[in-house]
Design an enzyme around this catalytic site. Structure first.
Site, PDB file in Angstrom:
ATOM      1  N   PHE A 195       0.861  -1.183   0.000  1.00 61.94           N
ATOM      2  CA  PHE A 195       0.000   0.000   0.000  1.00 61.94           C
ATOM      3  C   PHE A 195       0.896   1.232   0.000  1.00 61.94           C
ATOM      4  O   PHE A 195       1.623   1.480   0.960  1.00 61.94           O
ATOM      5  CB  PHE A 195      -0.958   0.056   1.195  1.00 61.94           C
ATOM      6  CG  PHE A 195      -1.853   1.264   1.118  1.00 61.94           C
ATOM      7  CD1 PHE A 195      -3.029   1.229   0.382  1.00 61.94           C
ATOM      8  CD2 PHE A 195      -1.484   2.466   1.717  1.00 61.94           C
ATOM      9  CE1 PHE A 195      -3.838   2.361   0.262  1.00 61.94           C
ATOM     10  CE2 PHE A 195      -2.287   3.601   1.602  1.00 61.94           C
ATOM     11  CZ  PHE A 195      -3.470   3.543   0.868  1.00 61.94           C
ATOM     12  N   ASP A 230       9.385   2.995   1.985  1.00 62.74           N
ATOM     13  CA  ASP A 230       8.165   3.723   2.305  1.00 62.74           C
ATOM     14  C   ASP A 230       7.884   3.526   3.792  1.00 62.74           C
ATOM     15  O   ASP A 230       7.357   2.497   4.209  1.00 62.74           O
ATOM     16  CB  ASP A 230       6.997   3.224   1.454  1.00 62.74           C
ATOM     17  CG  ASP A 230       5.700   3.996   1.755  1.00 62.74           C
ATOM     18  OD1 ASP A 230       5.661   4.727   2.766  1.00 62.74           O
ATOM     19  OD2 ASP A 230       4.732   3.842   0.979  1.00 62.74           O
ATOM     20  N   LYS A 283       2.389  10.910   7.429  1.00 64.05           N
ATOM     21  CA  LYS A 283       1.605  10.610   8.637  1.00 64.05           C
ATOM     22  C   LYS A 283       2.173  11.273   9.898  1.00 64.05           C
ATOM     23  O   LYS A 283       1.975  12.458  10.087  1.00 64.05           O
ATOM     24  CB  LYS A 283       1.442   9.093   8.763  1.00 64.05           C
ATOM     25  CG  LYS A 283       0.563   8.552   7.616  1.00 64.05           C
ATOM     26  CD  LYS A 283       0.008   7.161   7.862  1.00 64.05           C
ATOM     27  CE  LYS A 283      -1.039   6.822   6.804  1.00 64.05           C
ATOM     28  NZ  LYS A 283      -0.685   5.758   5.890  1.00 64.05           N
TER      29      LYS A 283
HETATM   30  C1  LIG Z   1      -0.876   5.874   4.423  1.00 67.04           C
HETATM   31  C2  LIG Z   1       0.237   5.401   3.561  1.00 67.04           C
HETATM   32  C3  LIG Z   1       0.562   6.041   2.351  1.00 67.04           C
HETATM   33  C4  LIG Z   1      -0.288   7.148   1.762  1.00 67.04           C
HETATM   34  O1  LIG Z   1      -0.348   8.274   2.546  1.00 67.04           O
HETATM   35  P1  LIG Z   1      -1.536   9.346   2.280  1.00 67.04           P
HETATM   36  O2  LIG Z   1      -1.158  10.483   3.168  1.00 67.04           O
HETATM   37  O3  LIG Z   1      -2.817   8.692   2.661  1.00 67.04           O
HETATM   38  O4  LIG Z   1      -1.475   9.685   0.834  1.00 67.04           O
HETATM   39  C5  LIG Z   1       1.670   5.596   1.657  1.00 67.04           C
HETATM   40  N1  LIG Z   1       2.404   4.569   2.103  1.00 67.04           N
HETATM   41  C6  LIG Z   1       2.117   3.929   3.255  1.00 67.04           C
HETATM   42  C7  LIG Z   1       2.991   2.813   3.702  1.00 67.04           C
HETATM   43  C8  LIG Z   1       1.019   4.311   4.013  1.00 67.04           C
HETATM   44  O5  LIG Z   1       0.718   3.653   5.132  1.00 67.04           O
END
Ligand SMILES: *Cc1c(COP(=O)(O)O)cnc(C)c1O
Length: 426
Positions: A147, A233, A274
């Site tokens: 994701f 990520d 986040k």
């Molecule tokens: C939440 C998330 C995203 C996307 O972030 P948004 O601020 O919702 O665009 C990307 N990568 C990971 C691993 C995430 O948990």
């Protein structure tokens, strides 16, 4: 006769969203109105433990006074200039965050998906201009179950049909391999024109899939040996969530001396979002050293809001809180207690199959099919007992409380979970 005045506030708010908002989410039926630390209150005044933390955005706890103060103070002074001009907060923040994470440069964006997009663009440009891959041929290896956000390019390499069905045509340039599979990575790396490997150190959305202890280190070493960018990520796993500053730090809980630890797999590109703002403002960032970051020249990438003064001040305050309040150590300690206690509950109850995770990013797997409503119903029961969590992928429940939780509060939460699970089987 039922009129709108007779409905509870909760029902009214839910009705309003149902009538006027797009139906792109399926929230638990609770309407939150206020938050403080590990707690949130609904519109009726009932208090809950927040065990989702806005998908790990609120690591520092709700409405943290230091972060809120930074937000309010800067909002009253100067909110947005665009990057057409310099602003008096950005440079200081850039110096702060690059030294905090140990990179030459940062590229500020707003949301996680934008930061992932930025990393993809950086990786491709580096591939053509430094590595020497033929134009438009660059491939990026990604993992099944990933994701990385919701943009059209990112959903192109998702393996989740909810995420990508009927959103095509899909962007090319991605090779998908099974997660936690070093042999598959080896063989993908031997394909031509590979520029990068984009990976979550733990797959949060997929259900807190926690790979083998040495997966990240081995993957990192393979990328180094092949001259392929290792792109982490850490939008969900980063910033103390998993009991280290970054999940790629491995089992190191040091403060800011990461590069000296042999468990540290330094990414070529690090993606954060986040909790970078403690959840009070959309702030994301891409960090890299000069060899990679300097391939982007003025005019080649940007964002109207990225690097705005509020974001800069908020992110700096949010990162300071992580060290001020020893959130890394707390997440590590409480995480161990949590999994130990959950393992005990699981051994006494066949409603649950297992608990997995690291630090305070954990999930339980419910002993029922992903199509069943059991996990959802457990979350509704948890809500009624004063704890908020959300199922992911049917039969998995993620548990990710704010990292400012105390051991006493955690034990109270475990008691709520145990009571709910025990009563649920009856
Ligand atoms: C939440 C998330 C995203 C996307 O972030 P948004 O601020 O919702 O665009 C990307 N990568 C990971 C691993 C995430 O948990």
């Amino acid at each position: 006769m039922s009129t709108i005045m007779e409905m509870s506030k909760t029902t009214r708010m839910i009705e309003l969203e149902a009538q006027h908002g797009a139906h792109n989410y399926h929230p638990l039926p609770v309407v939150l109105h206020r938050g403080e630390g590990v707690y949130v209150w609904d519109i009726e005044g009932k208090r809950y433990y927040d065990f989702l933390s806005a998908y790990s955005a609120v690591n520092q706890g709700h409405c943290h006074p230091k972060i809120t103060k930074a937000l309010v103070h800067q909002a009253e002074q100067l909110a947005l200039t665009s990057r057409a001009f310099y602003n008096s907060a950005l440079g200081e923040y850039e110096q702060f965050i690059t030294s905090y994470f140990g990179f030459d440069k940062v590229l500020p964006m707003n949301t996680g998906a934008e930061a992932v997009e930025t990393a993809i663009k950086l990786c491709r440009k580096w591939a053509y201009e430094v590595k020497g891959i033929d134009e438009n041929q660059a491939q990026i290896i990604v993992c099944e179950g990933n994701f990385h956000g919701r943009t059209t390019t990112i959903v192109s390499f998702s393996s989740d049909s909810d995420s990508n069905k009927n959103f095509g045509p899909y962007a090319p340039g991605f090779i998908s391999i099974p997660y936690n599979d070093i042999e598959a990575l080896k063989s993908a790396l031997s394909q031509p024109n590979v520029a990068g490997f984009l990976v979550e150190p733990i797959q949060g959305e997929a259900g807190v899939y926690t790979p083998a202890d040495d997966f990240i280190q081995k993957a990192h070493a393979l990328c180094v040996s092949k001259g392929v960018l290792f792109i982490a990520d850490e939008v969900q796993t980063g910033i103390a969530r998993t009991g280290s500053l970054l999940a790629v730090c491995g089992n190191c809980s040091c403060e800011n001396k990461c590069e000296r630890q042999n468990t540290y797999s330094k990414p070529d590109i690090l993606i954060l979002g986040k909790a970078l703002s403690g959840g009070v403002y959309p702030v994301s960032a891409v960090l890299a050293d000069d060899e990679v970051m300097m391939v982007i020249k003025p005019g080649q990438h940007g964002s109207t809001f990225g690097g705005n003064p509020i974001a800069a001040r908020v992110a700096q305050a949010a990162l300071e809180v992580v060290y001020d309040e020893k959130l890394i150590q707390n997440a590590r300690k409480l995480g161990e207690i949590f999994r130990q206690e959950l393992n005990r509950i699981i051994s006494e109850n066949d409603l649950l199959t297992l608990v997995r995770g690291k630090g305070l990013l954990n999930a339980i797997v419910v002993n029922d099919s992903p199509e069943s409503k059991t996990a959802w119903n457990i979350c509704v029961a948890l809500k009624n007992n004063g704890l908020l969590a959300k199922p992911t992928h049917g039969n998995i429940i993620r548990f990710a409380p704010p990292l400012v939780m105390t051991e006493e509060q955690l034990m109270e939460c475990i008691a709520i979970i145990e009571k709910t699970i025990t009563e649920f089987t009856k």
